[in-house]
Design a protein around this motif. Structure first.
Motif, PDB file in Angstrom:
ATOM      1  N   UNK A  77       2.588 -15.431  14.270  1.00  0.00           N
ATOM      2  CA  UNK A  77       1.492 -15.981  13.483  1.00  0.00           C
ATOM      3  C   UNK A  77       2.011 -16.164  12.061  1.00  0.00           C
ATOM      4  N   UNK A  78       1.896 -17.375  11.548  1.00  0.00           N
ATOM      5  CA  UNK A  78       2.433 -17.670  10.219  1.00  0.00           C
ATOM      6  C   UNK A  78       1.376 -18.394   9.391  1.00  0.00           C
ATOM      7  N   UNK A  79       1.210 -17.965   8.155  1.00  0.00           N
ATOM      8  CA  UNK A  79       0.217 -18.580   7.284  1.00  0.00           C
ATOM      9  C   UNK A  79       0.715 -18.540   5.844  1.00  0.00           C
ATOM     10  N   UNK A  80       0.018 -19.279   4.983  1.00  0.00           N
ATOM     11  CA  UNK A  80       0.380 -19.326   3.573  1.00  0.00           C
ATOM     12  C   UNK A  80      -0.468 -18.369   2.753  1.00  0.00           C
ATOM     13  N   UNK A  81       0.114 -17.803   1.714  1.00  0.00           N
ATOM     14  CA  UNK A  81      -0.615 -16.857   0.867  1.00  0.00           C
ATOM     15  C   UNK A  81      -1.701 -17.546   0.043  1.00  0.00           C
ATOM     16  N   UNK A  82      -1.588 -18.877  -0.122  1.00  0.00           N
ATOM     17  CA  UNK A  82      -2.571 -19.622  -0.912  1.00  0.00           C
ATOM     18  C   UNK A  82      -3.426 -20.540  -0.032  1.00  0.00           C
ATOM     19  N   UNK A  83      -3.629 -20.126   1.206  1.00  0.00           N
ATOM     20  CA  UNK A  83      -4.439 -20.905   2.151  1.00  0.00           C
ATOM     21  C   UNK A  83      -5.920 -20.749   1.784  1.00  0.00           C
ATOM     22  N   UNK A  84      -6.557 -21.841   1.378  1.00  0.00           N
ATOM     23  CA  UNK A  84      -7.980 -21.805   1.025  1.00  0.00           C
ATOM     24  C   UNK A  84      -8.858 -22.270   2.173  1.00  0.00           C
ATOM     25  N   UNK A  85      -8.261 -22.797   3.229  1.00  0.00           N
ATOM     26  CA  UNK A  85      -9.020 -23.228   4.412  1.00  0.00           C
ATOM     27  C   UNK A  85      -9.230 -22.043   5.345  1.00  0.00           C
ATOM     28  N   UNK A  86      -8.178 -21.307   5.606  1.00  0.00           N
ATOM     29  CA  UNK A  86      -8.223 -20.108   6.446  1.00  0.00           C
ATOM     30  C   UNK A  86      -7.647 -18.959   5.621  1.00  0.00           C
ATOM     31  N   UNK A  87      -8.496 -18.228   4.888  1.00  0.00           N
ATOM     32  CA  UNK A  87      -8.020 -17.223   3.941  1.00  0.00           C
ATOM     33  C   UNK A  87      -7.093 -16.184   4.567  1.00  0.00           C
ATOM     34  N   UNK A  88      -6.037 -15.814   3.845  1.00  0.00           N
ATOM     35  CA  UNK A  88      -5.052 -14.865   4.367  1.00  0.00           C
ATOM     36  C   UNK A  88      -5.655 -13.543   4.843  1.00  0.00           C
ATOM     37  N   UNK A  89      -6.720 -13.070   4.189  1.00  0.00           N
ATOM     38  CA  UNK A  89      -7.313 -11.789   4.589  1.00  0.00           C
ATOM     39  C   UNK A  89      -7.824 -11.840   6.019  1.00  0.00           C
ATOM     40  N   UNK A  90      -8.373 -12.982   6.435  1.00  0.00           N
ATOM     41  CA  UNK A  90      -8.866 -13.119   7.809  1.00  0.00           C
ATOM     42  C   UNK A  90      -7.714 -13.155   8.806  1.00  0.00           C
ATOM     43  N   UNK A  91      -6.622 -13.810   8.424  1.00  0.00           N
ATOM     44  CA  UNK A  91      -5.442 -13.840   9.293  1.00  0.00           C
ATOM     45  C   UNK A  91      -4.859 -12.443   9.438  1.00  0.00           C
ATOM     46  N   UNK A  92      -4.776 -11.709   8.351  1.00  0.00           N
ATOM     47  CA  UNK A  92      -4.248 -10.343   8.387  1.00  0.00           C
ATOM     48  C   UNK A  92      -5.120  -9.452   9.272  1.00  0.00           C
ATOM     49  N   UNK A  93      -6.437  -9.631   9.187  1.00  0.00           N
ATOM     50  CA  UNK A  93      -7.353  -8.852  10.025  1.00  0.00           C
ATOM     51  C   UNK A  93      -7.146  -9.181  11.505  1.00  0.00           C
ATOM     52  N   UNK A  94      -6.943 -10.456  11.813  1.00  0.00           N
ATOM     53  CA  UNK A  94      -6.673 -10.865  13.191  1.00  0.00           C
ATOM     54  C   UNK A  94      -5.393 -10.224  13.703  1.00  0.00           C
TER      55      UNK A  94
END
Length: 217
Positions: free
Chosen positions: A151-168
């Motif tokens: 799972x890879x995401x950007x720290x400045x993602x405003x569409x899918x906030x990083x906190x939600x990805x980290x929780x997942x």
């Protein structure tokens, strides 16, 4: 790379199919972002993921969900799109019967569809989820997650906030027998706009190559 038309649940689906000469090559499908927000198989992230897998020796298929481009049908809230993805995988497998590895990669909405496909198709051995929209869609169906992946995401993602990805990722880490690798690209947005695209693709390629090497030991 040949354009292909293959049967889907609501009529034809349009794709791009990139085969390897090796008939035993691993296979991968790549799923595009939300059809109602301009998502197509030619999205930049999807395009780059496609070629990353091809350059690693995969036979690759990307395609347009129903109602996008030349694909028939209408947007179906993700339900029909999951059926489209299953049809795409059927098509890919039908021409690559000897493949021993099957991967699914998805970006944003496509990551959500890809994870659902993972739950339904035990032959999938690995996954890549780029910018999964954990704030918009319920990923609780991943219980348990049947395969390891990235799972890879950007720290400045405003569409899918990083906190939600980290929780997942935290929920998935609690499960036994699989390894969820999580990479957050510092400075990148939801779309990995330059200068972050190359770094994201390098991370994906490094991960997939490692997994393939481990599987041959």
């Amino acid at each position: 790379m040949p354009e292909v038309i293959f049967p889907g649940p609501e009529g034809r689906l349009e794709g791009r199919y990139h085969p390897q000469a090796d008939k035993d090559a691993p296979i991968a499908i790549v799923l595009h972002p939300h059809p109602q927000f301009g998502g197509t198989m030619n999205n930049k992230v999807v395009y780059n993921l496609h070629y990353a897998f091809y350059n690693m020796g995969f036979t690759v298929l990307r395609f347009n969900f129903r109602g996008v481009g030349r694909s028939q049908g209408e947007y179906d809230q993700g339900v029909g799109e999951l059926s489209d993805a299953a049809s795409a995988l059927d098509y890919l497998q039908s021409m690559n019967n000897n493949s021993k590895h099957c991967w699914v990669a998805g970006f944003s909405f496509g990551a959500w569809i890809g994870m659902q496909l993972l739950m339904r198709r035990p032959e999938i051995t690995g996954f890549i989820s780029v910018s999964p929209p954990a704030n918009m869609y319920d990923f609780m169906f991943l219980a348990p997650c049947p395969a390891s992946g990235l799972i890879i995401n950007g720290s400045h993602d405003r569409v899918a906030p990083p906190a939600d990805t980290t929780a997942l990722v935290g929920k998935l880490h609690e499960q036994q027998g699989i390894t969820i690798t999580h990479e957050e690209v510092e400075g990148a947005d939801h779309f990995f706009r330059d200068p972050y695209m190359d770094g994201m693709i390098d991370t994906v390629s490094t991960y997939v190559k490692r997994r393939l090497t481990e599987s041959t030991r």
